[in-house]
Design a protein around this motif. Structure first.
Motif, PDB file in Angstrom:
ATOM      1  N   ASN A   5       0.915  -0.903   0.048  1.00 31.19           N
ATOM      2  CA  ASN A   5       0.279  -0.126   0.245  1.00 31.19           C
ATOM      3  C   ASN A   5       1.345   1.463  -0.247  1.00 31.19           C
ATOM      4  N   SER A   6       1.846   1.200   0.403  1.00 32.18           N
ATOM      5  CA  SER A   6       3.369   1.936  -0.150  1.00 32.18           C
ATOM      6  C   SER A   6       4.494   1.698  -0.372  1.00 32.18           C
ATOM      7  N   GLU A  20       5.167   7.531 -13.673  1.00 34.58           N
ATOM      8  CA  GLU A  20       3.801   7.456 -13.778  1.00 34.58           C
ATOM      9  C   GLU A  20       2.988   7.512 -14.882  1.00 34.58           C
ATOM     10  N   LYS A  25      -3.276  -2.246 -10.647  1.00 32.54           N
ATOM     11  CA  LYS A  25      -3.225  -0.997 -10.056  1.00 32.54           C
ATOM     12  C   LYS A  25      -2.341   0.045  -9.425  1.00 32.54           C
ATOM     13  N   LYS A  68       0.325   4.625 -15.778  1.00 32.29           N
ATOM     14  CA  LYS A  68      -0.979   4.366 -16.158  1.00 32.29           C
ATOM     15  C   LYS A  68      -1.076   4.354 -17.038  1.00 32.29           C
ATOM     16  N   GLU A 116      -1.515   4.814  -4.085  1.00 27.85           N
ATOM     17  CA  GLU A 116      -1.472   6.071  -3.827  1.00 27.85           C
ATOM     18  C   GLU A 116      -0.383   7.068  -3.774  1.00 27.85           C
ATOM     19  N   ASP A 117       0.261   6.036  -2.675  1.00 31.89           N
ATOM     20  CA  ASP A 117       1.748   6.685  -2.258  1.00 31.89           C
ATOM     21  C   ASP A 117       2.829   6.614  -3.004  1.00 31.89           C
ATOM     22  N   LYS A 118       3.283   7.951  -4.052  1.00 32.34           N
ATOM     23  CA  LYS A 118       4.138   7.974  -5.005  1.00 32.34           C
ATOM     24  C   LYS A 118       5.326   7.721  -4.589  1.00 32.34           C
ATOM     25  N   VAL A 144       6.101   5.939  -9.391  1.00 26.56           N
ATOM     26  CA  VAL A 144       4.901   5.341  -8.982  1.00 26.56           C
ATOM     27  C   VAL A 144       5.380   4.032  -8.847  1.00 26.56           C
TER      28      VAL A 144
END
Length: 256
Positions: free
Chosen positions: A29-30, A84, A98, A88, A101-103, A251
């Protein structure tokens, strides 16, 4: 201990994973969750450099982000660290992936020239300054980055010259450089058209592996590099960089 291997062996391993019942569940998650994980990167990129500081990481290098995504989907790696915008594009095409969220880290893209080539470097800086003031830079961003429905792609006139200016790139990095048919297009390719015209030469794009670009520049096989390349201190020891023309982020891509 960290180690780096190339994509062929990893892809072979990924097919072995397909023969197993289910994939190991890995929660990321990070950036802090990358510790001890198998991390895919594109060879020669800053993502490869940055993950060297991740404790106990097993770093696997691939020729492209797309190759890394195949290994991620098949469970051969736990995550990918990548720029990034190309990231995407990958998750857009692979709905089972996916972006966390943590760059990971922010960085500036710049144009690279051979050390000491101040004439070309000064001309490139003037072009970047000019298109930022005349609206063409914003038009490039709207077309390639924002993908606005009403965006129009600006194009530079071609210089009346028999001489060419060779841009080195790796055309597997959308939206900055990618192929349409046999033609290399993208943000950097269009920007390079303005650079070549202002320098009084015709643009020639040379597509090659990302990790071979600096060596090609030093050997005079190309005149400059436009490849979403980050101006790191390590690279500055081998090339001269223009003023930054775009700020991006590294990312983390994971399986859903």
């Amino acid at each position: 201990m960290k180690k780096s291997i190339f994509a062929a062996a990893v892809i072979a391993a990924s097919f072995a994973v397909l023969g197993c019942n289910g994939k190991k569940t890995v929660t990321i998650n990070s950036a802090s969750d990358l510790e001890g994980k198998k991390i895919g990167v594109q060879a020669g990129t800053t993502g490869e450099i940055y993950v060297e500081d991740v404790k106990d990481a097993n770093v696997l290098s691939f020729k492209s982000g797309i190759d890394a995504s195949l290994a991620l989907r098949n469970g051969a790696i736990d995550a990918i660290v990548l720029d990034e915008l190309p990231a995407k594009e990958i998750v857009k095409r692979n709905t089972d992936l996916k972006i966390v969220e943590d760059k990971f880290v922010s960085e500036d893209y710049a144009i690279a020239v051979k050390k000491g080539n101040t004439e070309l470097l000064n001309s490139i800086n003037e072009t970047i300054k000019k298109i930022k003031s005349d609206g063409n830079y914003d038009a490039l961003v709207n077309f390639y980055i924002m993908k606005a429905s009403d965006a129009k792609l600006p194009s530079a006139p071609e210089a009346e010259s028999n001489e060419v200016l060779k841009m080195g790139t790796n055309a597997a990095f959308p939206p900055f450089e990618y192929t349409e048919g046999s033609k290399v297009v993208g943000f950097d390719a269009t920007l390079a058209g303005f650079i070549a015209n202002d320098y009084g030469k015709k643009l020639q794009i040379v597509d090659m592996a990302f990790d071979g670009l600096i060596a090609a520049l030093q050997a005079d096989a190309i005149d400059f590099i436009a490849a979403g390349m980050t101006a790191t201190d390590e690279r500055r020891s081998n090339v001269d960089f223009s003023e930054p023309y775009f700020t991006s982020n590294q990312v983390i891509i994971v399986r859903k």
